[in-house]
Design an enzyme around this catalytic site. Structure first.
Site: not given
Length: 179
Positions: A23, A87, A123
């Protein structure tokens, strides 16, 4: 290492462990320089996903990127309070006018009341197997998640009350100079 300049606009590039772009964000204005971290600001920034889709962030944000810690912190200035999206990620590098890091899936969402939730464990587990994260990387990431949670609990750095608001004011001053 590129020379850092307060008020300068940088891009942000997030990668996955396999080296593929994940991203990008088209704005991060440098607000403050510290030995171990940098603070940036942005607002209604264009975000482009790896598949080419793009969207804009909805609110002002203050971003902390660290040289030696395996996480970054985004303080989001919303109507009902400050939220944080953290993050678990590699330390940053700055190259070609972009802040670059590897995103390791695990995220920590912190709410205005100080409560928090770990996100994306599934994930992380999937990508750990798919991209062969080493045991050393796995240990570092889990350890850094614990360090980050302790920062939230102790109200350190970005989590000190009114810190995001103060940096947002600095961001607005830089934006006025640019326009």
């Amino acid at each position: 290492m590129e020379k850092l300049e307060l008020g300068h606009r940088y891009d942000i590039h997030s990668y996955k462990h396999n080296g593929k772009i994940h991203r990008t964000w088209d704005e991060a204005i440098l607000l403050e320089i510290h030995d171990d971290y940098l603070i940036f600001g942005n607002n209604k920034t264009k975000v482009t996903e790896s598949d080419g889709r793009s969207w804009r962030t909805k609110e002002p944000a203050v971003l902390y990127f660290f040289k030696n810690s395996w996480f970054n912190i985004i303080g989001q200035y919303k109507k009902d309070g400050i939220y944080y999206y953290c993050n678990i990620a590699s330390p940053y590098i700055i190259e070609e006018n972009a802040i670059k890091y590897i995103d390791y899936d695990l995220d920590l969402r912190v709410f205005p009341d100080g409560s928090f939730k770990v996100l994306d464990r599934g994930e992380y587990k999937y990508h750990k197997q798919l991209m062969n994260y080493s045991e050393d990387i796995d240990f570092i990431l889990k350890s850094e998640l614990t360090n980050l949670i302790n920062m939230v609990r102790e109200k350190e750095l970005a989590f000190v009350p009114y810190t995001v608001q103060r940096y947002y004011e600095i961001y607005k001053k830089y934006k006025k100079k640019v326009h």
